[in-house]
Design an enzyme around this catalytic site. Structure first.
Site, PDB file in Angstrom:
ATOM      1  N   ASP A  95       0.861  -1.170   0.000  1.00 29.62           N
ATOM      2  CA  ASP A  95       0.000   0.000   0.000  1.00 29.62           C
ATOM      3  C   ASP A  95       0.901   1.226   0.000  1.00 29.62           C
ATOM      4  OD1 ASP A  95       0.878  -0.315   2.613  1.00 29.62           O
ATOM      5  OD2 ASP A  95      -1.031   0.166   3.533  1.00 29.62           O
ATOM      6  N   TYR A  97       3.143   4.589   0.735  1.00 28.88           N
ATOM      7  CA  TYR A  97       3.884   5.078   1.893  1.00 28.88           C
ATOM      8  C   TYR A  97       2.960   5.956   2.731  1.00 28.88           C
ATOM      9  CZ  TYR A  97       8.148   3.879  -0.782  1.00 28.88           C
ATOM     10  OH  TYR A  97       9.127   3.234  -1.486  1.00 28.88           O
ATOM     11  N   PHE A 108       6.402   1.943  -4.634  1.00 28.00           N
ATOM     12  CA  PHE A 108       7.801   2.147  -4.274  1.00 28.00           C
ATOM     13  C   PHE A 108       8.355   3.522  -4.666  1.00 28.00           C
ATOM     14  CE2 PHE A 108       7.336  -2.480  -4.613  1.00 28.00           C
ATOM     15  CZ  PHE A 108       7.705  -2.842  -3.331  1.00 28.00           C
ATOM     16  N   HIS A 222      10.733  -9.044   0.549  1.00 25.17           N
ATOM     17  CA  HIS A 222      10.454  -7.619   0.335  1.00 25.17           C
ATOM     18  C   HIS A 222      11.739  -6.811   0.551  1.00 25.17           C
ATOM     19  CE1 HIS A 222       8.586  -3.654   1.073  1.00 25.17           C
ATOM     20  NE2 HIS A 222       7.566  -4.130   0.389  1.00 25.17           N
TER      21      HIS A 222
END
Length: 261
Positions: A95, A97, A108, A222
Site C-alpha cells: 500500500d 507510503y 515504491f 520484500h
C-alpha cells in the site's frame, strides 16, 4: 475544491465534468470511468466499476471525517493512466507510503524532491547497483520505468497518513485483482500471450500469484530493511526480468534512472 464539498444535482447537468486533477475523492467517484483511467483500462475495469466508485466515496468520507489520505486524489489512480497495452513488467507493492509527501500513486516511488528516500527504495537501488552496476540515486522518481511499460501497482491504492495498512479490506483488493488478471491474460493478434514479467516482493505481493496464469514470476523477500537480507539482496530481479523479456521477443527495460528527476 475541498474533497468534502458536495456537487449539487443541478451542477452535474449544467457543467462539464471536472478534471480528475482538480477534484477531491468524492468528486472522483462521480466522473466517467474513462476520465479516471486510460481507455483500455476502462474496458477491463468496467466489471469492478461499482467497487471503484464505492471505495472513492469511502475516501471522500474519510476526508470529510478529518483524515488526511495519501496519495492526493489526482494520483490515487495514477498507475492506470499508463495504457494497459504498454505494460511489459508488473511490480506489485503493498500500500502507499504513509508518510505525508511520499506517496505518488506508483508502488515504491516517491516525489523526485523527497529527501531522504524511503529505506525500501534505497534497498531497491542497492540491489540495482549490485545486479546491473547502476549507481543508486538520491531521488525516488520512477517515472522512467513507468514510461517503459513497468506497471508499479500497489495492492491497495490509498492509506491514512501515518497509518500503514489502514485501507486494507476497504475495496481496493477487488479492483487491483481485476487489473492484475487483465494484465496477465492479454494476448497478441496471433493469439499468443503478450510479453510480461511479474516481480513479486514479499508475502503480500506473493498472494497475487494465482492471478498471473503462465506469466513468468520473479519472487523474493520484500526490500524493506526488516526483510531485505532474507532473500531480496542477491535476487537480481532486474537482469532476470530483461532476460525473460528477451525470451519473449520484447527487448529490455532500461533500468538506469537519471541522476536527477
Amino acid at each position: 475544491m475541498p474533497a468534502s464539498d458536495a456537487l449539487d444535482s443541478d451542477a452535474l447537468f449544467e457543467l462539464e465534468s471536472p478534471s480528475p486533477d482538480a477534484v477531491g475523492f468524492a468528486e472522483l467517484a462521480l466522473l466517467p470511468l474513462d476520465e479516471l483511467v486510460a481507455p483500455d483500462w476502462a474496458g477491463v475495469l468496467a466489471p469492478v466499476e461499482p467497487q471503484l466508485r464505492d471505495v472513492l466515496a469511502f475516501l471522500g468520507g474519510e476526508v470529510a471525517g478529518g483524515h488526511a489520505i495519501l496519495p492526493a486524489p489526482s494520483n490515487v489512480l495514477r498507475a492506470f493512466r499508463q495504457p494497459l497495452s504498454d505494460v511489459r513488467v508488473l511490480i506489485v507493492g503493498q500500500d502507499p507510503y504513509p508518510t505525508p509527501g511520499h506517496a505518488v500513486g506508483l508502488s515504491f516511488a516517491v516525489d523526485g524532491a523527497t529527501r531522504p528516500i524511503p529505506r525500501s527504495l534505497a534497498n531497491i537501488y542497492r540491489e540495482l547497483d549490485a545486479d546491473l552496476g547502476f549507481a543508486p540515486r538520491i531521488h525516488g522518481d520512477l517515472s522512467r520505468w513507468a514510461d517503459q511499460g513497468v506497471l508499479l501497482l500497489n495492492r491497495v491504492l490509498s492509506v491514512r497518513a501515518g497509518e500503514a495498512g489502514s485501507h486494507r479490506n476497504k475495496g481496493w483488493e477487488a479492483i487491483t485483482a481485476a487489473a492484475i488478471t487483465a494484465v496477465a491474460h492479454r494476448v497478441r493478434a496471433d493469439g499468443t500471450p503478450a510479453p510480461l514479467v511479474a516481480i513479486l516482493w514479499g508475502k503480500d505481493a506473493g498472494t497475487v500469484r494465482p492471478l498471473l496464469g503462465s506469466t513468468p514470476v520473479i519472487a523474493s523477500a520484500h526490500p524493506s530493511p526488516l526483510s531485505a537480507a532474507r532473500g531480496f539482496f542477491g535476487s537480481r530481479p532486474f537482469s532476470r526480468t530483461n532476460a525473460l523479456l528477451r525470451e519473449q521477443g520484447d527487448g529490455t527495460v532500461e533500468w538506469e534512472l537519471p541522476p536527477l528527476p
